[in-house]
Design a protein around this motif. Structure first.
Motif, short mmCIF file in Angstrom:
data_model
loop_
_atom_site.label_atom_id
_atom_site.label_comp_id
_atom_site.label_asym_id
_atom_site.label_seq_id
_atom_site.Cartn_x
_atom_site.Cartn_y
_atom_site.Cartn_z
N PHE A 326 25.34 -20.37 -62.85
CA PHE A 326 26.01 -20.08 -61.59
C PHE A 326 25.85 -21.21 -60.57
N GLU A 327 24.72 -21.84 -60.53
CA GLU A 327 24.46 -22.87 -59.52
C GLU A 327 24.80 -24.28 -60.01
N ASP A 328 25.44 -24.40 -61.16
CA ASP A 328 25.85 -25.70 -61.68
C ASP A 328 27.02 -26.23 -60.84
N THR A 329 26.84 -27.36 -60.18
CA THR A 329 27.87 -27.89 -59.29
C THR A 329 29.16 -28.23 -60.03
N ARG A 330 29.06 -28.51 -61.33
CA ARG A 330 30.26 -28.85 -62.10
C ARG A 330 31.19 -27.65 -62.25
N LEU A 331 30.68 -26.45 -62.00
CA LEU A 331 31.47 -25.23 -62.16
C LEU A 331 31.94 -24.65 -60.83
N ALA A 332 31.67 -25.36 -59.75
CA ALA A 332 31.97 -24.82 -58.42
C ALA A 332 33.44 -24.45 -58.28
N GLU A 333 34.34 -25.27 -58.86
CA GLU A 333 35.77 -25.00 -58.71
C GLU A 333 36.17 -23.70 -59.37
N LYS A 334 35.43 -23.27 -60.39
CA LYS A 334 35.76 -22.02 -61.07
C LYS A 334 35.30 -20.80 -60.29
N PHE A 335 34.24 -20.96 -59.49
CA PHE A 335 33.64 -19.82 -58.82
C PHE A 335 34.03 -19.69 -57.35
N ILE A 336 34.53 -20.78 -56.75
CA ILE A 336 34.83 -20.75 -55.32
C ILE A 336 35.94 -19.74 -55.02
N GLY A 337 35.77 -19.00 -53.96
CA GLY A 337 36.79 -18.08 -53.52
C GLY A 337 36.98 -16.86 -54.40
N ARG A 338 35.98 -16.55 -55.25
CA ARG A 338 36.13 -15.41 -56.16
C ARG A 338 35.13 -14.30 -55.84
N GLY A 339 34.54 -14.33 -54.67
CA GLY A 339 33.67 -13.25 -54.24
C GLY A 339 32.34 -13.19 -54.94
N ILE A 340 31.86 -14.32 -55.45
CA ILE A 340 30.59 -14.33 -56.17
C ILE A 340 29.47 -14.77 -55.22
N ASP A 341 28.44 -13.95 -55.11
CA ASP A 341 27.31 -14.31 -54.25
C ASP A 341 26.04 -14.54 -55.05
N GLY A 342 26.12 -14.52 -56.38
CA GLY A 342 24.96 -14.77 -57.21
C GLY A 342 24.27 -13.51 -57.69
N SER A 343 24.61 -12.35 -57.13
CA SER A 343 24.00 -11.10 -57.58
C SER A 343 24.60 -10.68 -58.91
N LEU A 344 23.88 -9.84 -59.64
CA LEU A 344 24.39 -9.36 -60.92
C LEU A 344 25.71 -8.63 -60.76
N CYS A 345 25.82 -7.83 -59.71
CA CYS A 345 27.06 -7.08 -59.50
C CYS A 345 28.25 -8.03 -59.31
N SER A 346 28.06 -9.08 -58.52
CA SER A 346 29.18 -9.98 -58.27
C SER A 346 29.52 -10.78 -59.53
N LEU A 347 28.51 -11.14 -60.32
CA LEU A 347 28.78 -11.85 -61.57
C LEU A 347 29.53 -10.95 -62.54
N GLN A 348 29.12 -9.70 -62.59
CA GLN A 348 29.79 -8.75 -63.49
C GLN A 348 31.24 -8.55 -63.07
N GLN A 349 31.49 -8.41 -61.78
CA GLN A 349 32.85 -8.18 -61.32
C GLN A 349 33.72 -9.40 -61.61
N TYR A 350 33.16 -10.61 -61.47
CA TYR A 350 33.91 -11.82 -61.81
C TYR A 350 34.30 -11.81 -63.28
N LEU A 351 33.36 -11.44 -64.15
CA LEU A 351 33.66 -11.41 -65.58
C LEU A 351 34.72 -10.37 -65.91
N TYR A 352 34.72 -9.26 -65.16
CA TYR A 352 35.79 -8.27 -65.35
C TYR A 352 37.13 -8.82 -64.90
N ASN A 353 37.15 -9.43 -63.72
CA ASN A 353 38.40 -9.96 -63.17
C ASN A 353 38.96 -11.09 -64.01
#
Length: 412
Positions: A326-353
Protein backbone atom coordinates in the motif's frame (compact mmCIF):
# COMPACT_ATOMS: atom_id res chain seq x y z
CA UNK A 1 9.42 -5.76 -21.76
CA UNK A 2 9.61 -4.93 -18.06
CA UNK A 3 11.58 -5.93 -14.97
CA UNK A 4 10.13 -3.36 -12.56
CA UNK A 5 8.41 -5.93 -10.34
CA UNK A 6 11.04 -8.68 -10.31
CA UNK A 7 12.46 -9.76 -6.96
CA UNK A 8 15.89 -10.05 -8.60
CA UNK A 9 15.90 -8.05 -11.84
CA UNK A 10 18.08 -9.25 -14.68
CA UNK A 11 20.65 -6.91 -16.13
CA UNK A 12 19.38 -4.84 -19.09
CA UNK A 13 21.75 -6.79 -21.36
CA UNK A 14 20.31 -10.11 -20.16
CA UNK A 15 16.75 -8.88 -20.64
CA UNK A 16 17.37 -7.65 -24.18
CA UNK A 17 19.29 -10.82 -25.07
CA UNK A 18 16.25 -12.90 -24.06
CA UNK A 19 14.24 -11.30 -26.89
CA UNK A 20 16.41 -13.11 -29.41
CA UNK A 21 15.30 -16.47 -27.97
CA UNK A 22 11.60 -15.89 -28.63
CA UNK A 23 11.44 -17.21 -32.23
CA UNK A 24 12.58 -20.62 -30.97
CA UNK A 25 10.29 -20.54 -27.92
CA UNK A 26 7.22 -19.39 -29.88
CA UNK A 27 7.92 -21.13 -33.16
CA UNK A 28 8.27 -17.95 -35.22
CA UNK A 29 9.76 -17.80 -38.69
CA UNK A 30 11.37 -14.38 -38.22
CA UNK A 31 13.28 -12.66 -35.39
CA UNK A 32 11.35 -10.38 -33.06
CA UNK A 33 11.92 -6.82 -34.25
CA UNK A 34 9.70 -4.78 -31.92
CA UNK A 35 9.97 -3.98 -28.20
CA UNK A 36 7.63 -1.90 -26.03
CA UNK A 37 8.32 -0.50 -22.55
CA UNK A 38 5.80 0.89 -20.08
CA UNK A 39 7.06 3.97 -18.27
CA UNK A 40 10.06 6.02 -17.16
CA UNK A 41 10.97 3.78 -14.21
CA UNK A 42 14.70 3.22 -13.81
CA UNK A 43 14.56 -0.38 -15.06
CA UNK A 44 12.67 0.61 -18.21
CA UNK A 45 15.02 3.51 -18.87
CA UNK A 46 17.94 1.08 -18.54
CA UNK A 47 16.30 -1.32 -21.02
CA UNK A 48 15.81 1.47 -23.57
CA UNK A 49 19.40 2.61 -23.15
CA UNK A 50 20.60 -0.95 -23.74
CA UNK A 51 18.48 -1.20 -26.89
CA UNK A 52 19.87 2.10 -28.18
CA UNK A 53 23.41 0.89 -27.61
CA UNK A 54 22.88 -2.69 -28.79
CA UNK A 55 19.69 -2.96 -30.87
CA UNK A 56 20.50 -6.35 -32.39
CA UNK A 57 17.50 -7.37 -34.51
CA UNK A 58 15.19 -4.73 -32.97
CA UNK A 59 14.05 -2.22 -35.58
CA UNK A 60 11.02 -0.68 -33.87
CA UNK A 61 10.90 0.75 -30.35
CA UNK A 62 7.81 1.89 -28.48
CA UNK A 63 8.67 3.90 -25.39
CA UNK A 64 5.84 4.04 -22.88
CA UNK A 65 5.12 7.11 -20.78
CA UNK A 66 3.47 5.97 -17.54
CA UNK A 67 0.30 7.61 -16.27
CA UNK A 68 2.24 8.99 -13.30
CA UNK A 69 4.90 10.39 -15.66
CA UNK A 70 2.30 12.53 -17.44
CA UNK A 71 1.77 14.86 -14.49
CA UNK A 72 5.31 16.25 -14.66
CA UNK A 73 6.38 15.29 -18.14
CA UNK A 74 10.07 15.82 -18.86
CA UNK A 75 10.91 15.04 -22.47
CA UNK A 76 14.66 15.67 -22.25
CA UNK A 77 15.55 11.97 -21.92
CA UNK A 78 13.08 10.97 -24.63
CA UNK A 79 14.47 13.52 -27.09
CA UNK A 80 17.93 12.16 -26.35
CA UNK A 81 16.73 8.66 -27.17
CA UNK A 82 15.20 9.89 -30.42
CA UNK A 83 18.50 11.46 -31.48
CA UNK A 84 20.36 8.17 -30.92
CA UNK A 85 17.81 5.58 -32.03
CA UNK A 86 18.11 4.66 -35.70
CA UNK A 87 14.95 2.61 -36.11
CA UNK A 88 11.25 3.51 -36.03
CA UNK A 89 10.29 5.29 -32.79
CA UNK A 90 6.80 5.15 -31.30
CA UNK A 91 5.60 6.75 -28.07
CA UNK A 92 2.71 5.34 -26.01
CA UNK A 93 1.11 8.12 -23.96
CA UNK A 94 -0.04 6.65 -20.67
CA UNK A 95 -1.48 3.18 -20.25
CA UNK A 96 -5.25 2.78 -20.02
CA UNK A 97 -5.48 6.35 -18.69
CA UNK A 98 -9.27 6.26 -18.61
CA UNK A 99 -9.14 3.52 -15.95
CA UNK A 100 -6.58 5.30 -13.79
CA UNK A 101 -8.27 8.69 -13.43
CA UNK A 102 -5.97 10.56 -15.81
CA UNK A 103 -7.76 13.65 -17.20
CA UNK A 104 -8.09 13.63 -21.01
CA UNK A 105 -6.71 17.17 -21.01
CA UNK A 106 -3.45 15.86 -19.54
CA UNK A 107 -3.17 13.23 -22.29
CA UNK A 108 -3.89 15.83 -24.98
CA UNK A 109 -1.28 18.18 -23.52
CA UNK A 110 1.32 15.41 -23.59
CA UNK A 111 0.49 14.63 -27.22
CA UNK A 112 0.92 18.30 -28.11
CA UNK A 113 4.35 18.43 -26.42
CA UNK A 114 5.44 15.24 -28.15
CA UNK A 115 4.38 16.48 -31.58
CA UNK A 116 6.61 19.51 -31.09
CA UNK A 117 9.59 17.72 -29.56
CA UNK A 118 9.51 14.51 -31.62
CA UNK A 119 8.00 15.31 -35.03
CA UNK A 120 9.10 11.99 -36.54
CA UNK A 121 7.76 9.73 -33.78
CA UNK A 122 4.42 7.97 -34.10
CA UNK A 123 2.12 8.72 -31.18
CA UNK A 124 -0.51 6.43 -29.70
CA UNK A 125 -2.51 5.93 -26.50
CA UNK A 126 -3.12 2.40 -25.16
CA UNK A 127 -6.68 1.69 -23.98
CA UNK A 128 -8.17 -1.38 -22.34
CA UNK A 129 -10.84 -3.29 -24.26
CA UNK A 130 -13.25 -2.26 -21.51
CA UNK A 131 -13.81 0.97 -23.49
CA UNK A 132 -16.27 -1.20 -25.43
CA UNK A 133 -19.79 -0.97 -24.06
CA UNK A 134 -20.96 -3.64 -26.51
CA UNK A 135 -18.76 -5.99 -28.54
CA UNK A 136 -21.20 -8.72 -29.53
CA UNK A 137 -22.94 -9.07 -31.84
CA UNK A 138 -20.31 -7.28 -33.88
CA UNK A 139 -22.73 -5.06 -35.80
CA UNK A 140 -24.02 -3.70 -32.46
CA UNK A 141 -20.53 -2.84 -31.21
CA UNK A 142 -20.15 0.53 -29.54
CA UNK A 143 -17.85 2.41 -27.19
CA UNK A 144 -19.00 3.26 -23.68
CA UNK A 145 -20.66 6.62 -23.24
CA UNK A 146 -17.92 7.78 -20.84
CA UNK A 147 -15.22 6.96 -23.37
CA UNK A 148 -17.03 8.77 -26.19
CA UNK A 149 -17.59 11.83 -24.03
CA UNK A 150 -14.06 12.11 -22.66
CA UNK A 151 -11.64 10.49 -25.12
CA UNK A 152 -13.09 10.97 -28.60
CA UNK A 153 -10.84 13.99 -29.14
CA UNK A 154 -7.78 11.97 -28.10
CA UNK A 155 -8.49 9.54 -30.95
CA UNK A 156 -8.38 12.47 -33.37
CA UNK A 157 -4.87 13.45 -32.22
CA UNK A 158 -3.00 10.13 -32.41
CA UNK A 159 -1.47 8.23 -35.31
CA UNK A 160 -3.13 4.95 -34.41
CA UNK A 161 -5.21 3.51 -31.59
CA UNK A 162 -3.65 0.89 -29.33
CA UNK A 163 -5.87 -1.65 -27.60
CA UNK A 164 -4.90 -3.92 -24.70
CA UNK A 165 -6.96 -7.03 -25.34
CA UNK A 166 -7.15 -10.32 -23.46
CA UNK A 167 -9.34 -13.14 -24.83
CA UNK A 168 -8.31 -15.01 -21.67
CA UNK A 169 -10.91 -13.00 -19.76
CA UNK A 170 -13.65 -14.75 -21.76
CA UNK A 171 -12.44 -18.26 -20.88
CA UNK A 172 -15.21 -20.32 -19.36
CA UNK A 173 -18.08 -18.17 -20.59
CA UNK A 174 -20.95 -20.32 -21.83
CA UNK A 175 -20.98 -20.35 -25.61
CA UNK A 176 -17.30 -19.41 -25.95
CA UNK A 177 -15.36 -22.56 -26.86
CA UNK A 178 -11.83 -22.65 -25.49
CA UNK A 179 -10.58 -23.54 -28.96
CA UNK A 180 -11.88 -20.23 -30.29
CA UNK A 181 -9.54 -18.47 -27.85
CA UNK A 182 -6.48 -20.66 -28.45
CA UNK A 183 -6.78 -21.56 -32.14
CA UNK A 184 -3.90 -20.46 -34.40
CA UNK A 185 -6.51 -18.68 -36.51
CA UNK A 186 -7.46 -16.46 -33.54
CA UNK A 187 -11.20 -16.33 -34.38
CA UNK A 188 -12.25 -14.79 -31.06
CA UNK A 189 -9.52 -12.15 -31.05
CA UNK A 190 -10.29 -11.31 -34.69
CA UNK A 191 -13.96 -10.86 -33.81
CA UNK A 192 -13.09 -8.56 -30.90
CA UNK A 193 -10.94 -6.43 -33.20
CA UNK A 194 -13.69 -6.33 -35.81
CA UNK A 195 -16.07 -5.06 -33.13
CA UNK A 196 -13.55 -2.34 -32.25
CA UNK A 197 -13.46 -1.33 -35.89
CA UNK A 198 -17.28 -1.06 -35.96
CA UNK A 199 -17.22 1.11 -32.82
CA UNK A 200 -14.63 3.39 -34.43
CA UNK A 201 -16.81 3.72 -37.52
CA UNK A 202 -19.85 4.67 -35.38
CA UNK A 203 -17.79 7.26 -33.53
CA UNK A 204 -16.45 8.98 -36.62
CA UNK A 205 -16.71 8.64 -40.42
CA UNK A 206 -12.90 8.46 -40.41
CA UNK A 207 -12.97 5.61 -37.90
CA UNK A 208 -12.54 2.75 -40.38
CA UNK A 209 -9.31 4.34 -41.62
CA UNK A 210 -7.83 4.56 -38.11
CA UNK A 211 -4.95 2.06 -37.80
CA UNK A 212 -5.20 -0.31 -34.84
CA UNK A 213 -2.38 -1.95 -32.87
CA UNK A 214 -2.52 -4.54 -30.11
CA UNK A 215 -0.63 -3.01 -27.21
CA UNK A 216 -0.89 -6.02 -24.91
CA UNK A 217 -2.26 -9.52 -25.20
CA UNK A 218 -1.38 -12.56 -23.17
CA UNK A 219 -2.52 -15.49 -21.05
CA UNK A 220 -1.31 -16.11 -17.48
CA UNK A 221 0.17 -19.46 -16.58
CA UNK A 222 -0.92 -19.38 -12.94
CA UNK A 223 -4.25 -18.40 -11.42
CA UNK A 224 -4.69 -20.06 -8.03
CA UNK A 225 -8.49 -19.83 -8.18
CA UNK A 226 -11.31 -22.20 -8.96
CA UNK A 227 -13.59 -19.89 -10.94
CA UNK A 228 -13.51 -18.61 -14.50
CA UNK A 229 -11.49 -17.19 -16.06
CA UNK A 230 -8.75 -17.79 -13.49
CA UNK A 231 -9.22 -21.55 -13.46
CA UNK A 232 -8.06 -21.48 -17.10
CA UNK A 233 -4.77 -19.79 -16.14
CA UNK A 234 -2.57 -22.85 -16.53
CA UNK A 235 0.75 -23.31 -18.31
CA UNK A 236 -0.59 -25.39 -21.20
CA UNK A 237 -3.23 -22.79 -22.11
CA UNK A 238 -0.74 -19.95 -21.68
CA UNK A 239 1.81 -21.56 -23.98
CA UNK A 240 -0.82 -22.45 -26.58
CA UNK A 241 -2.20 -18.91 -26.68
CA UNK A 242 1.17 -17.16 -26.79
CA UNK A 243 2.39 -19.35 -29.63
CA UNK A 244 -0.83 -19.00 -31.59
CA UNK A 245 -1.20 -15.24 -31.21
CA UNK A 246 2.51 -14.62 -31.93
CA UNK A 247 2.29 -16.57 -35.17
CA UNK A 248 -0.97 -14.84 -36.06
CA UNK A 249 0.61 -11.40 -35.53
CA UNK A 250 3.63 -12.41 -37.59
CA UNK A 251 1.59 -13.83 -40.48
CA UNK A 252 -0.49 -12.13 -43.15
CA UNK A 253 -3.62 -13.41 -41.39
CA UNK A 254 -3.56 -10.35 -39.11
CA UNK A 255 -2.97 -7.80 -41.87
CA UNK A 256 -6.60 -6.75 -42.14
CA UNK A 257 -6.99 -6.35 -38.38
CA UNK A 258 -3.87 -4.69 -36.98
CA UNK A 259 -0.71 -2.88 -38.03
CA UNK A 260 1.35 -4.38 -35.18
CA UNK A 261 1.01 -6.45 -32.04
CA UNK A 262 2.81 -6.83 -28.72
CA UNK A 263 2.84 -9.84 -26.41
CA UNK A 264 2.44 -9.31 -22.67
CA UNK A 265 4.94 -10.04 -21.36
CA UNK A 266 8.47 -11.33 -21.81
CA UNK A 267 9.05 -12.17 -18.13
CA UNK A 268 7.09 -13.08 -15.03
CA UNK A 269 7.33 -10.43 -12.29
CA UNK A 270 6.87 -11.94 -8.83
CA UNK A 271 5.74 -8.83 -6.95
CA UNK A 272 3.42 -7.30 -9.54
CA UNK A 273 -0.27 -6.78 -8.93
CA UNK A 274 -2.63 -7.91 -6.25
CA UNK A 275 -3.23 -11.38 -7.65
CA UNK A 276 -1.24 -14.35 -8.86
CA UNK A 277 -2.28 -14.04 -12.49
CA UNK A 278 -0.74 -10.57 -12.82
CA UNK A 279 2.62 -12.02 -11.81
CA UNK A 280 2.41 -14.90 -14.28
CA UNK A 281 1.92 -13.45 -17.77
CA UNK A 282 5.55 -13.94 -18.77
CA UNK A 283 6.59 -16.08 -21.72
CA UNK A 284 9.69 -16.78 -19.63
CA UNK A 285 10.21 -17.07 -15.88
CA UNK A 286 11.66 -14.04 -14.10
CA UNK A 287 15.17 -15.50 -14.27
CA UNK A 288 14.88 -15.85 -18.04
CA UNK A 289 14.42 -19.63 -18.01
CA UNK A 290 11.65 -21.57 -19.72
CA UNK A 291 8.58 -21.98 -17.53
CA UNK A 292 7.41 -25.34 -16.24
CA UNK A 293 4.54 -26.55 -14.06
CA UNK A 294 6.63 -25.80 -10.97
CA UNK A 295 6.86 -22.11 -11.87
CA UNK A 296 3.37 -21.40 -10.56
CA UNK A 297 3.38 -20.08 -7.01
CA UNK A 298 0.70 -18.42 -4.91
CA UNK A 299 1.25 -16.14 -1.93
CA UNK A 300 -2.01 -17.28 -0.32
CA UNK A 301 -1.55 -17.65 3.44
CA UNK A 302 -3.81 -18.97 6.15
CA UNK A 303 -7.11 -20.58 5.17
CA UNK A 304 -10.11 -18.28 5.20
CA UNK A 305 -13.48 -19.07 6.68
CA UNK A 306 -15.34 -21.48 4.43
CA UNK A 307 -17.75 -19.11 2.70
CA UNK A 308 -14.97 -16.69 1.76
CA UNK A 309 -12.85 -19.51 0.37
CA UNK A 310 -15.77 -20.66 -1.80
CA UNK A 311 -17.13 -17.30 -2.96
CA UNK A 312 -13.95 -15.17 -2.90
CA UNK A 313 -10.95 -17.51 -3.17
CA UNK A 314 -8.50 -14.71 -4.04
CA UNK A 315 -9.57 -12.29 -1.28
CA UNK A 316 -6.95 -13.03 1.34
CA UNK A 317 -4.24 -13.39 -1.28
CA UNK A 318 -5.14 -9.92 -2.59
CA UNK A 319 -5.43 -8.46 0.91
CA UNK A 320 -1.96 -9.71 1.79
CA UNK A 321 -0.56 -7.97 -1.27
CA UNK A 322 -2.40 -4.72 -0.52
CA UNK A 323 -1.11 -4.61 3.07
CA UNK A 324 2.43 -5.25 1.91
CA UNK A 325 2.41 -2.77 -0.99
CA UNK A 326 0.00 0.00 0.00
CA UNK A 327 2.77 2.48 0.79
CA UNK A 328 4.82 1.70 -2.34
CA UNK A 329 5.19 5.06 -4.13
CA UNK A 330 5.28 3.29 -7.51
CA UNK A 331 1.63 2.32 -6.97
CA UNK A 332 0.36 5.74 -5.91
CA UNK A 333 -1.38 6.35 -9.24
CA UNK A 334 -3.47 3.20 -8.77
CA UNK A 335 -4.62 4.11 -5.26
CA UNK A 336 -5.07 7.89 -5.44
CA UNK A 337 -8.64 9.10 -5.29
CA UNK A 338 -10.07 5.66 -4.50
CA UNK A 339 -10.97 6.19 -0.85
CA UNK A 340 -8.14 4.11 0.57
CA UNK A 341 -6.82 5.17 3.97
CA UNK A 342 -4.71 2.08 4.70
CA UNK A 343 -7.23 0.34 6.96
CA UNK A 344 -8.30 -3.22 6.23
CA UNK A 345 -11.83 -2.08 5.49
CA UNK A 346 -10.70 0.46 2.90
CA UNK A 347 -8.34 -2.06 1.28
CA UNK A 348 -11.12 -4.61 1.11
CA UNK A 349 -13.56 -2.14 -0.43
CA UNK A 350 -10.95 -1.19 -3.06
CA UNK A 351 -10.51 -4.85 -3.98
CA UNK A 352 -14.28 -5.20 -4.31
CA UNK A 353 -14.58 -2.08 -6.46
CA UNK A 354 -11.57 -2.88 -8.65
CA UNK A 355 -11.60 -6.66 -9.01
CA UNK A 356 -14.63 -8.00 -7.10
CA UNK A 357 -12.17 -10.38 -5.48
CA UNK A 358 -13.34 -9.51 -1.94
CA UNK A 359 -16.85 -8.93 -0.63
CA UNK A 360 -17.99 -5.31 -0.25
CA UNK A 361 -17.68 -3.75 3.19
CA UNK A 362 -21.23 -4.01 4.50
CA UNK A 363 -22.15 -5.57 7.82
CA UNK A 364 -25.71 -6.49 8.69
CA UNK A 365 -25.49 -8.55 11.89
CA UNK A 366 -28.15 -11.20 12.13
CA UNK A 367 -29.09 -11.07 8.45
CA UNK A 368 -28.00 -12.75 5.27
CA UNK A 369 -26.96 -10.31 2.54
CA UNK A 370 -26.85 -11.10 -1.19
CA UNK A 371 -24.96 -9.27 -3.94
CA UNK A 372 -25.84 -10.27 -7.50
CA UNK A 373 -27.38 -13.47 -6.19
CA UNK A 374 -24.24 -14.52 -4.30
CA UNK A 375 -24.23 -14.73 -0.50
CA UNK A 376 -21.81 -12.12 0.74
CA UNK A 377 -22.33 -12.33 4.50
CA UNK A 378 -23.67 -14.92 6.85
CA UNK A 379 -25.44 -14.31 10.14
CA UNK A 380 -22.30 -13.67 12.20
CA UNK A 381 -20.77 -10.20 12.17
CA UNK A 382 -17.32 -11.81 12.21
CA UNK A 383 -17.96 -13.15 8.70
CA UNK A 384 -16.87 -9.82 7.29
CA UNK A 385 -13.32 -9.89 6.05
CA UNK A 386 -12.17 -6.63 7.60
CA UNK A 387 -13.75 -7.38 11.00
CA UNK A 388 -12.62 -10.97 11.50
CA UNK A 389 -10.63 -11.83 14.59
CA UNK A 390 -7.97 -13.71 12.65
CA UNK A 391 -7.20 -10.89 10.22
CA UNK A 392 -7.19 -8.22 12.91
CA UNK A 393 -4.66 -10.36 14.76
CA UNK A 394 -2.70 -10.94 11.57
CA UNK A 395 -2.42 -7.25 10.75
CA UNK A 396 -2.19 -5.71 14.22
CA UNK A 397 -0.78 -2.46 12.85
CA UNK A 398 -3.52 -2.02 10.27
CA UNK A 399 -6.84 -2.61 12.00
CA UNK A 400 -10.26 -1.90 10.56
CA UNK A 401 -12.25 1.30 10.91
CA UNK A 402 -14.08 -0.26 13.84
CA UNK A 403 -12.63 -1.30 17.23
CA UNK A 404 -11.18 -4.82 17.52
CA UNK A 405 -13.77 -7.49 18.15
CA UNK A 406 -14.07 -8.53 21.81
CA UNK A 407 -11.94 -11.55 22.52
CA UNK A 408 -9.36 -10.99 19.81
CA UNK A 409 -5.69 -10.72 20.74
CA UNK A 410 -5.72 -7.17 19.33
CA UNK A 411 -8.26 -6.18 22.00
CA UNK A 412 -6.18 -7.52 24.88
Amino acid sequence: LSMEWMLKPLSPAQAVAAVARLPEVLGLAQPVQRVKTFDFSHTNVAIVEELVANPGQIRELTVGIGNADLWELDLSWLTSVASRWHGALHVAVGNEPDLEGVPPSLVLHAIQLLRSALPDARITVPFAYSIMQVSFPVDKAEFSLAFKEHYAEVLNRIDYVTINIYPFLSAGIRGVPLDSLLSPYMPFLSQQLEALRVALWKLSPAGPAMPVAVGETGWPSCGAARFRPYSFAVLSNSQAYMRSVARWIESSASDGSIIQGNLFALFDEETKGTRAIERSYGILASDGSLKDVGTCRSNATEPSVEWLEVDYPECENDMDWMVENFEDTRLAEKFIGRGIDGSLCSLQQYLYNRWASCPPVTRVPGAKVYFDGVRAYGEAAASTKCASWRLIDKYTDRGPNTPPLPGSRAAR
